[in-house]
Each structure stands twice: as structure tokens, then as C-alpha cells.
Design an enzyme around this catalytic site. Structure first.
Site, PDB file in Angstrom:
ATOM      1  N   LYS A   1      11.869 -28.109 -20.507  1.00 18.40           N
ATOM      2  CA  LYS A   1      13.263 -27.914 -20.924  1.00 18.40           C
ATOM      3  C   LYS A   1      14.202 -27.931 -19.708  1.00 18.40           C
ATOM      4  O   LYS A   1      13.761 -28.075 -18.570  1.00 18.40           O
ATOM      5  CB  LYS A   1      13.380 -26.632 -21.741  1.00 18.40           C
ATOM      6  CG  LYS A   1      12.529 -26.657 -23.029  1.00 18.40           C
ATOM      7  CD  LYS A   1      13.157 -27.485 -24.156  1.00 18.40           C
ATOM      8  CE  LYS A   1      12.174 -27.902 -25.238  1.00 18.40           C
ATOM      9  NZ  LYS A   1      11.739 -26.893 -26.162  1.00 18.40           N
TER      10      LYS A   1
HETATM   11  C1  LIG Z   1      10.972 -26.505 -27.437  1.00 19.73           C
HETATM   12  C2  LIG Z   1      11.669 -26.183 -28.711  1.00 19.73           C
HETATM   13  C3  LIG Z   1      11.513 -24.950 -29.350  1.00 19.73           C
HETATM   14  C4  LIG Z   1      10.490 -23.942 -28.926  1.00 19.73           C
HETATM   15  O1  LIG Z   1      10.670 -23.497 -27.644  1.00 19.73           O
HETATM   16  P1  LIG Z   1       9.489 -22.594 -26.986  1.00 19.73           P
HETATM   17  O2  LIG Z   1      10.168 -21.945 -25.824  1.00 19.73           O
HETATM   18  O3  LIG Z   1       8.417 -23.540 -26.578  1.00 19.73           O
HETATM   19  O4  LIG Z   1       9.058 -21.622 -28.010  1.00 19.73           O
HETATM   20  C5  LIG Z   1      12.267 -24.683 -30.456  1.00 19.73           C
HETATM   21  N1  LIG Z   1      13.135 -25.579 -30.955  1.00 19.73           N
HETATM   22  C6  LIG Z   1      13.314 -26.787 -30.382  1.00 19.73           C
HETATM   23  C7  LIG Z   1      14.309 -27.725 -30.964  1.00 19.73           C
HETATM   24  C8  LIG Z   1      12.565 -27.134 -29.257  1.00 19.73           C
HETATM   25  O5  LIG Z   1      12.702 -28.361 -28.723  1.00 19.73           O
END
Ligand SMILES: *Cc1c(COP(=O)(O)O)cnc(C)c1O
Length: 384
Positions: free
Chosen positions: A186
Site C-alpha cells: 500500500k
Molecule cells: C488491502 C485492502 C484491504 C485490506 O487491507 P489489510 O491491511 O491487508 O487488511 C481492504 N480493502 C481494500 C480495498 C484493500 O485494497
């Protein structure tokens, strides 16, 4: 890392991150401690003046805690775009409520509020919009929709740090809660981690309690309060969703560079948009006027007249050394959601159609200019 194959995503870890984590390890405090508190304070300040931030070990955990704190449970329905990662819907199931999937806007691939309105029932309690790819959902339209139907809004901002809608940072708006992800790929990362941001002190208090086993105070406070350190009371059956101090150290170092990294992604997206303008590709929209785009993903779409289809395009780019991905396989295409709620492609015409032609190109701040050029040349080669 071989320079002959460009991974789809890589974290941007510099000497500041390495030093911060090293000193966190040397401090002797490895679970949630002073660095988590500092990370929460500084993240909250980034989002807006009067918000509270609650650090968690994933965005999934943060979304779960937000729904729990809002009292959304059995009997309730929650509107979720089908164009998302499965976590957005699974947390609704985890609180005993029902996710109701909604189609998306063709241009932005974010929740279609007209389709959402058709799916509102007297059991609908909340809407869970996703700022897909880091491009903010229109805050005014969203707030208007929620107000008209008496719904609570929890924003899935996993892609959207830092971003802003109409000048207001995502996280500082009118929604009940906003949740960010710090997963490895991310826009900023703590390895795994997330942040729940809210203006509601009661929601934040409940999330803090449930984040750590339903304790009446967290591990760090136990060593600072006048009560004896061994004493705690369990006030509910909570979860184990706390972030660790070494992870928070990484987060603090990333937070310092978040805007620099965002600008680099924006610059790369600009190069792509320019270089691909005459190719048979539909390119992602830039931010609306007054908005700020986090540019987490660069999602292009192959036009029907392109020399190759999406799957072949990805295979050819991989063969030439550039990894791509697809965001997202819509939830209604996954076995669990399709069979659990009897979903068909016809119920989500836009998502079903667009899924066939979307491709995410590498977009991350650690990319060198040569790697950006490699992506551009390779895409041009495959499509010309
Ligand atoms: C990555 C993601 C999540 C989950 O994030 P985590 O930190 O891995 O739990 C939720 N929603 C979207 C749209 C994502 O891309």
C-alpha cells in the site's frame, strides 16, 4: 533484485525506516507501546484537527472494529461495492450482518450510488465505500446519499493515504470512521497494519477496548497508570488487533515521506498518461478539481480494438519483464460471495464488463526513471 524483471509492487524502504525499526528493536518494547501512541497522534494530525486515530494490525481489523463499535450486527445490511478486496465484505459477515453488493461507476470504478439507492431496504444500516486506486469518492455525494437514507458511512481508505476530497483529507470528513491499510504494497507500509480514524471519541474508545482483548486499558497504559501494573479488567470478549512498536516505527518513518512518495507516484502516473495517450487504452481519471489522488494504483483498460485482450496483454508484459496485476476480480465473481448470495454477472453489468479489460501497471515510488521507461516502452511494444 534482477533488473530484468520489474515486480508489480515494492515497498519504498530507505535508511530512515531501517534506523527507526532498529532503534525500536533496541528499545526493548516490542509490542504496543510509546511508538504506537506517537504514530496515532501524528497520523491523526495528518488527517485533520479533531480526529482520533486507533492503530491496528490491518485495515481488515480496523473495518471490523469500526462496524462493531457502531453496533452493526445481526439483521443489518451493509452496502459494499462489488469492486473491492474481499476484506471489505468479510468484516460485515464477521459482525453477523449481511453485505449487499453494489455495482460501480464506469469511469471511476467506485460505488454507484444510484444502484446503492435501489438496494436500500429497511434493514440497511451502513455503506462502505472504497476510494478505489486512491481516487477519492465524491464526499458531498456520499454524505448526501447517506443522509437521505439514514445510513452510517465507514470508508475503506485502504488505497487512499494521503488523499483529499474537496480539500478535506480523507479521514477528516463527515463519515463515522475511515480505515487505512499499511499492508506491504500500500501507499505507506508497516509490513501489515492499519489505522482507524474517527471524530467520534466514543467509537475510538470502544475500538481501543476491543482491539486488545476487551481490556479496560491497554498494555502500555498499564505501566503508566497509578493502578498496579498487574491489574486489568476484561470488560468484553475482544480481539487481538493491536499494532506493534517496531511496526509503528516503520509507519512513523513512512509518514514523514508519505507526501514525497505520493508526488513521485503522481509524476509516474503523469508520464504514463502522456505516453499512452494514443494507445488503445482507456486511462484512469486524474483527481477531480480540488481533490488529491493518492495514486495507489494505475488501472488502465484495454479498448475493444486493442491488438490483444487483457489476459494476453498481461502475459506478454510478464514475458518482456514487467509484472502487472488486476484490481479487482469483483466479489460477485468469487465462489464464496457468488454462491452465498446467489449473485450473477447480470446483477453487476458495469463491474462484470469492466473486469474483462482492466489491468494495473506497476506504480510505486521506489521505481527508477529507467523502470518507468521500461514499462512505457514495453506497453507501447505490445500495443502498437
Ligand atoms: C488491502 C485492502 C484491504 C485490506 O487491507 P489489510 O491491511 O491487508 O487488511 C481492504 N480493502 C481494500 C480495498 C484493500 O485494497
Amino acid at each position: 533484485m534482477s533488473d530484468r524483471f520489474l515486480p508489480f509492487a515494492l515497498p519504498d524502504i530507505g535508511p530512515g525506516e531501517i534506523d527507526a525499526v532498529t532503534s525500536a528493536l533496541r528499545s526493548g518494547w516490542l509490542s504496543s507501546g510509546p511508538l504506537v501512541q506517537e504514530f496515532e497522534r501524528r497520523f491523526a494530525r495528518h488527517c485533520g484537527a479533531d480526529v482520533t486515530a486507533v492503530a491496528v494490525n490491518s485495515a481488515t481489523a480496523g473495518l471490523h472494529l469500526a462496524l462493531e463499535a457502531l453496533g452493526i450486527g445481526p439483521g443489518a445490511e451493509v452496502l459494499v461495492p462489488t469492486w473491492t478486496f474481499t476484506a471489505t465484505a468479510e468484516v460485515v459477515v464477521h459482525v453477523g450482518a449481511t453485505p449487499v453488493l453494489v455495482d460501480v461507476e464506469p469511469e471511476t470504478l467506485t460505488i454507484d450510488l444510484a444502484d446503492a439507492a435501489r438496494k436500500v431496504t429497511d434493514r440497511t444500516a451502513a455503506v462502505l465505500p472504497v476510494h478505489f486506486a486512491g481516487r477519492p469518492v465524491d464526499a458531498a455525494a456520499l454524505a448526501g446519499f447517506a443522509h437521505a437514507h439514514g445510513l452510517v458511512v465507514v470508508e475503506d481508505a485502504a488505497h487512499a493515504f494521503p488523499a483529499a476530497s474537496a480539500g478535506v483529507p480523507i479521514g477528516a470528513g463527515a463519515s463515522a470512521a475511515t480505515v487505512f491499510s499499511f499492508y506491504a504494497t500500500k501507499t505507506i507500509t508497516t509490513g501489515d497494519g492499519g489505522m482507524l480514524v474517527t471524530r467520534n471519541p466514543e467509537l475510538a474508545r470502544r475500538a481501543r477496548v476491543m482491539r486488545l482483548h476487551g481490556f479496560d486499558r491497554d498494555g502500555f497504559d498499564r505501566y503508566r497508570s497509578p493502578r498496579p501494573a498487574w491489574h486489568y479488567d476484561v470488560v468484553d470478549a475482544g480481539y487481538k488487533y493491536n499494532l506493534t512498536d517496531p511496526a509503528a516505527a516503520l509507519g512513523l518513518a513512512q509518514l514523514d515521506r508519505a507526501e514525497t512518495m505520493r508526488r513521485r507516484r503522481e509524476e509516474i502516473a503523469g508520464h504514463y498518461r502522456e505516453a499512452f495517450a494514443s494507445l488503445p487504452l482507456d486511462l484512469p481519471l486524474p483527481a477531480a478539481d480540488g481533490d488529491q489522488h493518492a495514486w495507489h494504483l494505475f488501472v488502465a483498460r484495454l479498448r475493444p480494438g486493442a491488438p490483444v485482450g487483457r489476459d494476453e496483454f498481461i502475459a506478454e508484459l510478464a514475458h518482456l519483464g514487467v509484472a502487472c496485476s488486476v484490481h479487482f476480480i469483483p466479489l460477485h465473481r468469487h465462489t464464496h460471495w457468488r454462491t452465498r448470495y446467489w449473485l450473477t454477472d447480470e446483477m453487476f453489468p458495469v463491474a462484470s464488463r469492466e473486469f474483462e479489460r482492466v489491468v494495473s501497471l506497476p506504480l510505486y515510488s521506489a521505481m527508477t526513471d529507467e523502470q518507468v521507461t521500461l514499462v512505457i516502452r514495453t506497453v507501447q511494444k505490445v500495443l502498437q
